[in-house]
Write a protein that holds these residues in place. Structure first.
Motif, short mmCIF file in Angstrom:
data_model
loop_
_atom_site.label_atom_id
_atom_site.label_comp_id
_atom_site.label_asym_id
_atom_site.label_seq_id
_atom_site.Cartn_x
_atom_site.Cartn_y
_atom_site.Cartn_z
N SER A 163 -11.19 -9.54 10.35
CA SER A 163 -10.01 -8.96 10.97
C SER A 163 -10.36 -8.40 12.35
O SER A 163 -11.37 -7.73 12.52
N ARG A 164 -9.52 -8.68 13.32
CA ARG A 164 -9.76 -8.19 14.67
C ARG A 164 -8.84 -7.04 15.06
O ARG A 164 -9.03 -6.42 16.08
N TRP A 165 -7.81 -6.80 14.27
CA TRP A 165 -6.86 -5.75 14.58
C TRP A 165 -7.01 -4.62 13.58
O TRP A 165 -6.84 -4.81 12.38
N HIS A 166 -7.37 -3.44 14.07
CA HIS A 166 -7.52 -2.25 13.23
C HIS A 166 -6.61 -1.16 13.77
O HIS A 166 -6.62 -0.88 14.96
N GLY A 167 -5.85 -0.55 12.89
CA GLY A 167 -4.97 0.54 13.28
C GLY A 167 -5.22 1.74 12.39
O GLY A 167 -5.98 1.69 11.43
N VAL A 168 -4.57 2.85 12.72
CA VAL A 168 -4.74 4.09 11.97
C VAL A 168 -3.38 4.72 11.72
O VAL A 168 -2.54 4.78 12.62
N LEU A 169 -3.16 5.20 10.51
CA LEU A 169 -1.98 5.98 10.17
C LEU A 169 -2.40 7.44 10.02
O LEU A 169 -3.32 7.74 9.27
N ARG A 212 -5.34 6.96 7.27
CA ARG A 212 -5.41 5.72 6.50
C ARG A 212 -5.66 4.58 7.48
O ARG A 212 -5.04 4.52 8.52
N ARG A 213 -6.55 3.70 7.14
CA ARG A 213 -6.88 2.55 7.98
C ARG A 213 -5.96 1.39 7.65
O ARG A 213 -5.59 1.17 6.50
N ILE A 239 -11.25 6.48 3.99
CA ILE A 239 -12.20 5.38 4.15
C ILE A 239 -12.55 5.25 5.63
O ILE A 239 -11.70 5.42 6.50
N SER A 240 -13.82 4.99 5.92
CA SER A 240 -14.25 4.91 7.31
C SER A 240 -14.00 3.52 7.89
O SER A 240 -13.83 2.54 7.16
N LYS A 241 -14.01 3.44 9.22
CA LYS A 241 -13.80 2.16 9.89
C LYS A 241 -14.92 1.17 9.55
O LYS A 241 -14.68 -0.02 9.40
N GLN A 242 -16.13 1.66 9.39
CA GLN A 242 -17.25 0.80 9.03
C GLN A 242 -17.06 0.20 7.64
O GLN A 242 -17.38 -0.98 7.42
N ASP A 243 -16.55 0.97 6.70
CA ASP A 243 -16.28 0.46 5.35
C ASP A 243 -15.20 -0.62 5.37
O ASP A 243 -15.29 -1.62 4.68
N VAL A 244 -14.18 -0.42 6.19
CA VAL A 244 -13.11 -1.41 6.32
C VAL A 244 -13.67 -2.69 6.93
O VAL A 244 -13.37 -3.79 6.46
N LYS A 245 -14.50 -2.57 7.96
CA LYS A 245 -15.09 -3.75 8.58
C LYS A 245 -15.99 -4.52 7.62
O LYS A 245 -16.07 -5.74 7.67
N ARG A 246 -16.67 -3.81 6.73
CA ARG A 246 -17.49 -4.48 5.72
C ARG A 246 -16.63 -5.23 4.72
O ARG A 246 -16.97 -6.31 4.26
N VAL A 274 -1.08 -11.08 7.06
CA VAL A 274 -1.57 -10.20 6.00
C VAL A 274 -1.86 -8.84 6.61
O VAL A 274 -2.58 -8.72 7.59
N ILE A 275 -1.30 -7.80 5.99
CA ILE A 275 -1.52 -6.42 6.44
C ILE A 275 -2.00 -5.63 5.23
O ILE A 275 -1.36 -5.63 4.18
N THR A 276 -3.14 -4.95 5.39
CA THR A 276 -3.70 -4.15 4.31
C THR A 276 -3.78 -2.70 4.76
O THR A 276 -4.31 -2.41 5.84
N VAL A 277 -3.27 -1.79 3.94
CA VAL A 277 -3.36 -0.35 4.20
C VAL A 277 -4.35 0.22 3.19
O VAL A 277 -4.16 0.09 1.98
N PHE A 278 -5.41 0.83 3.68
CA PHE A 278 -6.46 1.38 2.82
C PHE A 278 -6.17 2.83 2.46
O PHE A 278 -5.40 3.51 3.14
N GLU A 279 -6.85 3.31 1.42
CA GLU A 279 -6.65 4.67 0.95
C GLU A 279 -7.16 5.67 1.99
O GLU A 279 -7.90 5.32 2.91
N GLU A 280 -6.76 6.90 1.85
CA GLU A 280 -7.17 7.96 2.77
C GLU A 280 -8.67 8.18 2.69
O GLU A 280 -9.27 8.08 1.62
#
Length: 58
Positions: free
Chosen positions: A40-46, A3-4, A28-35, A20-26
């Protein structure tokens, strides 16, 4: 599956600073999140734990 997670700052209508912290569904690619959140400059992974009942942050 992973999860991103993205984090950024915002200001509300009362001029208060928000974190603001957003957790995306399982899956989803990093490119989709960036779009979706281009400023946002901080990207993490669960990652799912070994037992599959929770997530570890990496």
């Amino acid at each position: 599956m992973t999860r991103r997670v993205v984090q950024w700052s915002a200001i509300d209508s009362d001029r208060e600073k928000l974190q603001v912290i957003t957790v995306f569904e399982e899956g989803i690619s990093k490119q989709d999140v960036k779009r979706e959140v281009p400023f946002s400059r901080w990207h993490g992974v669960l990652y799912k734990t070994e037992r599959g009942k929770g997530y570890d942050f990496k």
